[in-house]
Design an enzyme around this catalytic site. Structure first.
Site, PDB file in Angstrom:
ATOM      1  NE  ARG A  89     -38.610 -54.217 -36.429  1.00  0.00           N
ATOM      2  CZ  ARG A  89     -37.823 -53.288 -36.959  1.00  0.00           C
ATOM      3  NH1 ARG A  89     -37.094 -52.505 -36.171  1.00  0.00           N
ATOM      4  NH2 ARG A  89     -37.751 -53.148 -38.262  1.00  0.00           N
TER       5      ARG A  89
ATOM      6  CE  LYS B  82     -35.851 -37.380 -54.614  1.00  0.00           C
ATOM      7  NZ  LYS B  82     -34.558 -37.130 -53.957  1.00  0.00           N
TER       8      LYS B  82
ATOM      9  N   GLY C 271     -42.073 -48.562 -45.520  1.00  0.00           N
ATOM     10  CA  GLY C 271     -42.442 -47.769 -44.349  1.00  0.00           C
ATOM     11  C   GLY C 271     -43.671 -46.910 -44.578  1.00  0.00           C
TER      12      GLY C 271
ATOM     13  N   GLY D 279     -36.109 -52.669 -45.703  1.00  0.00           N
ATOM     14  CA  GLY D 279     -35.063 -52.920 -46.700  1.00  0.00           C
ATOM     15  C   GLY D 279     -35.045 -54.346 -47.215  1.00  0.00           C
TER      16      GLY D 279
END
Ligand code: ADP
Ligand code: MG
Length: 396
Positions: free
Chosen positions: A36, A197, A354, A377
């Protein structure tokens, strides 16, 4: 587009409040993965080459509005100095007299690192007074933290409205890649959505069926779609309470002219472990005591054929339980196909998530993708069609 970049700003002699994501993994006070930090080098280089004095704003961990010494940004100073090749001065607050004095004393060629913005409760509350306190420290605002842009916090949202604002180089690259993938894509567009899911990716599926030409559904969530068609999926991971939702998504896709590709053949096993005995069967032939853990070769062929006529590819979620061999095969082969077509200049490929990033790395495909988002996110919310407050604040 609507947002400015560093090219639009007059940087000479300016103090630039630069929001960065340096929430890096640490062990025993040292940075263990500086990815990062290294991704910020283009912005830091351009700021300093343009004659600006960078003042870094960042969060670290979740101190919940209190000073938590273990979540101080001070231990990151050596890693920042090594990456940026410049002295980094640290000050233990992100606003107030000490920060103001440190800014006044900052020399050209130096970088100032302010303490964890989340030590103030006003950060996560997007508090106007905290933002005003930070705004007093600089002339310009540069947001290079796309991965924090889905949160309306004082350092990502309110502050952007108080100073002339622009995107940093990393934010710019991310926004350009995402706009190319979803806002103005070259068609046909194919999206691959996999993972565990349906329930965790409802908004994503809902947005994509209205925007893409082909939607490949794989991984555990494909089992729910198979079940929705009356197929017995045995002991597979499957959300039986989501079959109505899956049917609704298929109806919306049909109405929007989006083709859904589901597995036509499956790889099943009795145990969820590496090297478990497996067999390849038709998608409607899962034995009652078996689990579907991957897509089969005919499905991979169909995906490869879809990729062959695709100009833009969006990928989130693996096609199978890729962490355990041999259930990584469909993910690996489809990923390598996407990489091959990208390298040949046939398509633009954008991936995020991820596990997706881990899977594409494992397949050796990541380097050939046009863009791999590490934003987590924020990447998903963008793909869900949501407005990101940190981007919207730059676009005023
Ligand atoms: P991302 O992090 O990229 O958004 P997800 O977290 O949604 O991806 O999904 C990744 C997980 O889905 C992995 O842990 C993988 O093992 C699991 N998965 C994929 N296919 C299956 C399957 N058929 N059965 C069980 N788990 C699966
Ligand atoms: Mg995941």
């Amino acid at each position: 587009m609507g947002w400015k970049t560093l090219d639009d700003m007059d940087l000479q002699g300016k103090t630039v409040l630069t929001r960065v994501d340096i929430n890096v993994p640490m062990e025993d006070g040292a940075v263990t993965d500086d990815t990062r930090i290294r991704r910020l080098i283009p912005t830091m280089t351009d700021l300093m080459a343009g004659g600006a004095r960078p003042v870094l704003l960042a969060h670290f961990g979740r101190p919940k509005g209190k000073v938590v010494p273990e979540m101080s940004l001070q231990p990151l100073v050596p890693a920042l100095e090594a990456a940026f090749g410049a002295p980094v001065v640290f000050v233990a607050d992100c606003r107030g007299p000490a920060a103001e004095a440190a800014v006044a004393a900052l020399q050209p060629g130096q970088i100032l690192l302010l303490e964890n913005t989340r030590f103030h409760p006003g950060e996560e509350a997007n508090d106007a007074e905290l933002a005003a306190g930070m705004a007093r420290l600089g002339d310009l605002y540069c947001n290079d933290a796309f991965s924090a842009a889905h949160r309306a916090h004082a350092s990502t949202e309110a502050l952007a409205r108080l100073l002339p604002a622009c995107a940093g180089r990393l934010m710019e690259a991310e926004l350009k890649a995402l706009e190319a993938a979803l806002a103005n894509p070259k068609r046909p567009v194919t999206a691959v959505v996999g993972g565990a899911k349906v329930s965790s990716k409802l908004d994503l599926l809902g947005n994509l069926v209205a925007k893409v030409d082909t939607l490949v559904i794989g991984g555990g969530m494909a089992n729910t779609f198979l079940a929705a068609q009356g197929i017995d999926v045995g002991k597979s991971l499957c959300e039986h309470d989501m079959t109505d939702t899956a049917r609704a998504i298929m109806e919306r896709a049909a109405a929007a002219g989006c083709t859904i590709l589901l597995p036509t053949d499956i790889v099943v096993a009795r145990e969820f472990k590496a090297g478990a005995a497996s067999e390849t069967l038709a998608a409607d032939a899962c034995p009652p005591d078996a689990m579907i853990l991957d897509a089969g070769p005919a499905t991979v062929d169909a995906i490869a054929r879809a990729f062959a006529s695709t100009r833009t590819l969006i990928w989130n979620g693996p096609l199978g339980a890729f962490e355990i061999a041999p259930f990584d095969i469909a993910t690996n082969e489809a990923a390598r196909k996407a990489a091959e077509f990208t390298a040949a200049g046939q398509l633009i490929s954008v991936a995020g998530g991820g596990d997706t990033v881990a899977a594409l790395n494992q397949a050796g495909a990541a380097d050939s993708f046009s863009y791999i988002s590490t934003a987590g996110g924020a990447f998903l919310e963008w793909m869900e069609g949501k407005d990101l407050p940190g981007v919207a604040a730059l676009s005023q």
